[in-house]
Write a protein that holds these residues in place. Structure first.
Motif, PDB file in Angstrom:
ATOM      1  N   VAL A 153       0.848  -1.201   0.000  1.00 43.69           N
ATOM      2  CA  VAL A 153       0.000   0.000   0.000  1.00 43.69           C
ATOM      3  C   VAL A 153       0.882   1.249   0.000  1.00 43.69           C
ATOM      4  N   LYS A 154       1.911   1.254   0.821  1.00 41.37           N
ATOM      5  CA  LYS A 154       2.827   2.396   0.845  1.00 41.37           C
ATOM      6  C   LYS A 154       3.489   2.589  -0.510  1.00 41.37           C
ATOM      7  N   ARG A 155       3.902   1.485  -1.131  1.00 44.99           N
ATOM      8  CA  ARG A 155       4.557   1.559  -2.441  1.00 44.99           C
ATOM      9  C   ARG A 155       3.644   2.239  -3.453  1.00 44.99           C
ATOM     10  N   ARG A 156       2.375   1.856  -3.467  1.00 45.16           N
ATOM     11  CA  ARG A 156       1.457   2.397  -4.471  1.00 45.16           C
ATOM     12  C   ARG A 156       1.058   3.842  -4.147  1.00 45.16           C
ATOM     13  N   ILE A 157       0.930   4.176  -2.871  1.00 44.28           N
ATOM     14  CA  ILE A 157       0.632   5.572  -2.512  1.00 44.28           C
ATOM     15  C   ILE A 157       1.772   6.479  -2.973  1.00 44.28           C
ATOM     16  N   ILE A 158       3.005   6.067  -2.714  1.00 44.04           N
ATOM     17  CA  ILE A 158       4.168   6.871  -3.112  1.00 44.04           C
ATOM     18  C   ILE A 158       4.231   7.020  -4.630  1.00 44.04           C
ATOM     19  N   LEU A 159       4.031   5.911  -5.340  1.00 39.22           N
ATOM     20  CA  LEU A 159       4.050   5.941  -6.805  1.00 39.22           C
ATOM     21  C   LEU A 159       2.964   6.860  -7.340  1.00 39.22           C
ATOM     22  N   GLY A 160       1.745   6.727  -6.790  1.00 36.03           N
ATOM     23  CA  GLY A 160       0.629   7.544  -7.262  1.00 36.03           C
ATOM     24  C   GLY A 160       0.788   9.015  -6.931  1.00 36.03           C
ATOM     25  N   THR A 161       1.295   9.305  -5.743  1.00 34.48           N
ATOM     26  CA  THR A 161       1.510  10.707  -5.353  1.00 34.48           C
ATOM     27  C   THR A 161       2.540  11.367  -6.271  1.00 34.48           C
ATOM     28  N   TYR A 162       3.578  10.614  -6.624  1.00 36.24           N
ATOM     29  CA  TYR A 162       4.595  11.141  -7.533  1.00 36.24           C
ATOM     30  C   TYR A 162       3.989  11.404  -8.917  1.00 36.24           C
ATOM     31  N   ALA A 163       3.183  10.447  -9.402  1.00 37.10           N
ATOM     32  CA  ALA A 163       2.600  10.595 -10.742  1.00 37.10           C
ATOM     33  C   ALA A 163       1.638  11.772 -10.822  1.00 37.10           C
ATOM     34  N   LEU A 164       1.042  12.155  -9.695  1.00 42.39           N
ATOM     35  CA  LEU A 164       0.092  13.273  -9.681  1.00 42.39           C
ATOM     36  C   LEU A 164       0.736  14.607  -9.320  1.00 42.39           C
ATOM     37  N   SER A 165       2.027  14.575  -9.004  1.00 43.76           N
ATOM     38  CA  SER A 165       2.670  15.787  -8.488  1.00 43.76           C
ATOM     39  C   SER A 165       2.893  16.824  -9.583  1.00 43.76           C
ATOM     40  N   SER A 166       3.060  18.053  -9.148  1.00 37.71           N
ATOM     41  CA  SER A 166       3.242  19.176 -10.065  1.00 37.71           C
ATOM     42  C   SER A 166       4.445  18.936 -10.977  1.00 37.71           C
ATOM     43  N   GLY A 167       4.239  19.108 -12.270  1.00 41.44           N
ATOM     44  CA  GLY A 167       5.313  18.907 -13.235  1.00 41.44           C
ATOM     45  C   GLY A 167       5.369  17.509 -13.804  1.00 41.44           C
ATOM     46  N   TYR A 168       4.668  16.560 -13.174  1.00 42.66           N
ATOM     47  CA  TYR A 168       4.712  15.174 -13.645  1.00 42.66           C
ATOM     48  C   TYR A 168       3.338  14.638 -14.059  1.00 42.66           C
ATOM     49  N   TYR A 169       2.285  15.359 -13.695  1.00 47.08           N
ATOM     50  CA  TYR A 169       0.922  14.889 -13.953  1.00 47.08           C
ATOM     51  C   TYR A 169       0.715  14.550 -15.432  1.00 47.08           C
ATOM     52  N   ASP A 170       1.024  15.493 -16.317  1.00 46.69           N
ATOM     53  CA  ASP A 170       0.809  15.261 -17.748  1.00 46.69           C
ATOM     54  C   ASP A 170       1.714  14.164 -18.289  1.00 46.69           C
ATOM     55  N   ALA A 171       2.941  14.115 -17.803  1.00 46.36           N
ATOM     56  CA  ALA A 171       3.905  13.139 -18.315  1.00 46.36           C
ATOM     57  C   ALA A 171       3.557  11.711 -17.912  1.00 46.36           C
ATOM     58  N   TYR A 220       0.375  10.456 -15.371  1.00 47.18           N
ATOM     59  CA  TYR A 220      -1.052  10.141 -15.273  1.00 47.18           C
ATOM     60  C   TYR A 220      -1.780  10.522 -16.566  1.00 47.18           C
ATOM     61  N   GLY A 221      -1.482  11.701 -17.090  1.00 53.32           N
ATOM     62  CA  GLY A 221      -2.145  12.141 -18.321  1.00 53.32           C
ATOM     63  C   GLY A 221      -1.846  11.223 -19.499  1.00 53.32           C
ATOM     64  N   GLN A 222      -0.583  10.831 -19.645  1.00 51.44           N
ATOM     65  CA  GLN A 222      -0.211   9.920 -20.735  1.00 51.44           C
ATOM     66  C   GLN A 222      -0.869   8.553 -20.558  1.00 51.44           C
ATOM     67  N   ALA A 223      -0.930   8.083 -19.327  1.00 48.17           N
ATOM     68  CA  ALA A 223      -1.549   6.780 -19.073  1.00 48.17           C
ATOM     69  C   ALA A 223      -3.026   6.792 -19.462  1.00 48.17           C
ATOM     70  N   GLN A 224      -3.696   7.902 -19.223  1.00 44.85           N
ATOM     71  CA  GLN A 224      -5.108   7.996 -19.607  1.00 44.85           C
ATOM     72  C   GLN A 224      -5.268   8.001 -21.130  1.00 44.85           C
ATOM     73  N   LYS A 225      -4.288   8.565 -21.832  1.00 47.92           N
ATOM     74  CA  LYS A 225      -4.339   8.517 -23.299  1.00 47.92           C
ATOM     75  C   LYS A 225      -4.169   7.085 -23.793  1.00 47.92           C
ATOM     76  N   VAL A 226      -3.266   6.353 -23.152  1.00 48.72           N
ATOM     77  CA  VAL A 226      -3.084   4.933 -23.503  1.00 48.72           C
ATOM     78  C   VAL A 226      -4.372   4.166 -23.228  1.00 48.72           C
ATOM     79  N   ARG A 227      -5.037   4.504 -22.140  1.00 53.90           N
ATOM     80  CA  ARG A 227      -6.316   3.856 -21.816  1.00 53.90           C
ATOM     81  C   ARG A 227      -7.326   4.050 -22.946  1.00 53.90           C
ATOM     82  N   THR A 228      -7.355   5.236 -23.500  1.00 56.14           N
ATOM     83  CA  THR A 228      -8.265   5.509 -24.621  1.00 56.14           C
ATOM     84  C   THR A 228      -7.913   4.646 -25.832  1.00 56.14           C
TER      85      THR A 228
END
Length: 487
Positions: free
Chosen positions: A358-376, A378-386
């Motif tokens: 749980v800690k591993r995934r919280i840290i990974l997710g917090t990093y992916a949502l952080s300022s400067g990394y969101y688009d690179a 989480y945003g890219q992953a959502q495009k892949v989802r599409t």
């Protein structure tokens, strides 16, 4: 005398309705079975003996009736149940008794099912082996030294060990289907939004999907019909009726698949599966062809990116959802001695309450949502989802369903993958694309490899859950069900 724990849910419901047996007798038989074998299996975190017998007595009195009246069911411990411990297998919720029940639990109660208790799981549904439960692992009834899959290993193991004929699981990346595959049971993930998430302790809100676990396809369909349908309390719930999944399962059981087109995913045909798994899958395809099905190879080029996309989207949503466990409103509270700030208490509580995955995934997710990394990230992953969703849509223009092995390997020994998270994540290689798309999928046993169960996955278009039940039931009619060694 008939062993009531070996009967299907459909048979139990019929016998109770005809008063051949009482619901109390059925409940008692399963409670006795749990007492006899669960010390070795550890499928349950909490057994509600008094509640189960009381619910069974209401069925016998005629107070409650329904298609599964009197049939026992186990519920994954991530689903809120009023007055019953609900922990998500985490120390941070140890002893929590919700003041309300999930919609699914309410529907189970209205249908007259008898809840036996809450089943073990990977903490907050994060894992593929049930080794990450804060209360110890569940053992696979086929081999007690091997994992039962995850995150819903407790529900699948309870079914395989004849402790319950039915169980509820949740599927975020394969957590119903993968345990079903490695325990030789049936696990179905409904269309996202086809079953209510109200009262489900959230992991990844755009992926989490409650669904049925059973020993036969018909039983899974009967449970699906009870728990499915629109719920106004869930904003993602689809305002449409449940497809006729029970009728489809019964049609498939006749063994006629004339005119049904099965899509073999080209990108799943590589060397990712163990030889025994691949062989069982090929034999199952041959069996379906003999029943009249036509096989077509289809290409889904973006499926290869599903695993990395998932492990950005799911942890990001987990990071947001698990922020509510702050040691302030409910659950564990550590370090509150009057000398520490609120931030320090929250930090100590979360450190003590959350496990390593749980800690591993919280840290990974917090990093992916952080300022400067969101688009690179989480945003890219959502495009892949599409893109993955478009792959599914194009494939379903050519075929009725897609098929694959459920998981690339059979149940592995405890501890063999915990040191390498990536190897653990590969357990969901074939299941994750469906979660990103939102469509339904089911795992049905299709044989053995090295003496251990292999699962066959059927994927269908959104709100075409009936298609997957038809094909799965047809395969079941050809290869039969699996019986684990006696415990």
């Amino acid at each position: 005398m008939t062993d009531l724990t070996r009967l299907t849910a459909a048979d139990l419901a019929a016998k109770i309705k005809s008063k051949e047996v009482s619901a109390v007798e059925v409940a008692q038989a399963h409670l006795d079975r749990i007492e006899a074998v669960d010390p070795r299996v550890h499928a349950f975190l909490h057994v509600d003996r008094e509640g189960a017998l009381a619910a069974a007595a209401r069925v016998d009195s005629g107070e409650v009736d329904g298609p599964l009246a009197g049939v026992p069911v186990a519920v994954k411990d991530v689903i809120a149940t009023r007055g019953v411990p609900t922990t998500a297998a985490s120390k941070i919720l140890e002893g929590w008794r919700p003041p309300y029940s999930a919609t699914i639990v309410e529907r189970l109660q209205a249908a007259g099912t008898v809840m036996l208790g809450k089943t073990n799981m990977d903490e907050f549904a994060m894992g593929s082996s049930t080794e990450y439960s804060a209360y110890g692992p569940t053992n696979n009834p086929w081999d007690l030294g091997r994992i039962p899959g995850g995150s819903g290993g407790g529900s699948a193991a309870a079914i395989a060990a004849y402790e319950a004929p039915l169980a509820i699981g949740t599927d975020t990346g394969g957590s119903i289907r993968q345990p079903g595959a490695v325990t030789g049971t049936v696990g179905a993930k409904p269309t996202y939004g086809g079953t209510s998430r109200y009262g489900l302790i959230a992991f990844s809100s755009s992926l989490d999907t409650p669904g049925p676990c059973a020993r036969t396809v018909e039983d899974a369909a009967l449970l699906h019909a009870v728990i499915g349908g629109h719920d106004p309390r869930d904003s993602t719930s689809i305002p449409e009726p449940v497809p006729d999944v029970v009728g489809a399962a019964r049609l498939g059981a006749t063994g006629d698949l004339t005119g049904v087109r099965l899509g073999l995913v080209k990108e799943f045909a590589g060397d990712g599966s163990e030889p025994g798994v691949a062989a069982a899958f090929r034999e199952s395809i041959e069996a379906l062809v003999k029943l009249g099905a036509e096989v077509v190879e289809v290409s889904c080029p973006h499926f290869q990116y599903a695993l990395p996309a998932y492990y950005l989207i799911a942890p990001s949503e987990c990071s947001s959802n698990l922020a509510r466990f702050d040691g302030v409103r409910y659950g564990l509270r550590v370090g509150d001695d009057g000398n520490r700030s609120l931030e320090e208490v929250m930090s100590l509580t979360r450190d003590a309450g959350f496990g390593p995955e749980v800690k591993r995934r919280i840290i990974l997710g917090t990093y992916a949502l952080s300022s400067g990394y969101y688009d690179a990230y989480y945003g890219q992953a959502q495009k892949v989802r599409t893109l993955i969703t478009r792959d599914f849509q194009k494939a379903f223009e050519q075929v009725d369903v897609l098929v694959s092995p459920t998981t690339p390997f059979v149940a592995f020994p405890f501890g063999s993958r915990t040191s390498d998270p990536y190897q653990m994540y590969l357990a969901d290689l074939f299941t994750i694309p469906t979660n990103l798309y939102g469509g339904p999928a089911i795992s049905v046993p299709c044989g053995l490899a090295e003496g251990l169960p292999v699962g066959f996955q059927v994927m269908a278009p959104t709100m075409a859950d009936d298609r997957m039940y038809r094909v799965a039931a047809a395969l079941e009619s050809a290869v039969g069900t699996l019986t684990p060694p006696a415990l």
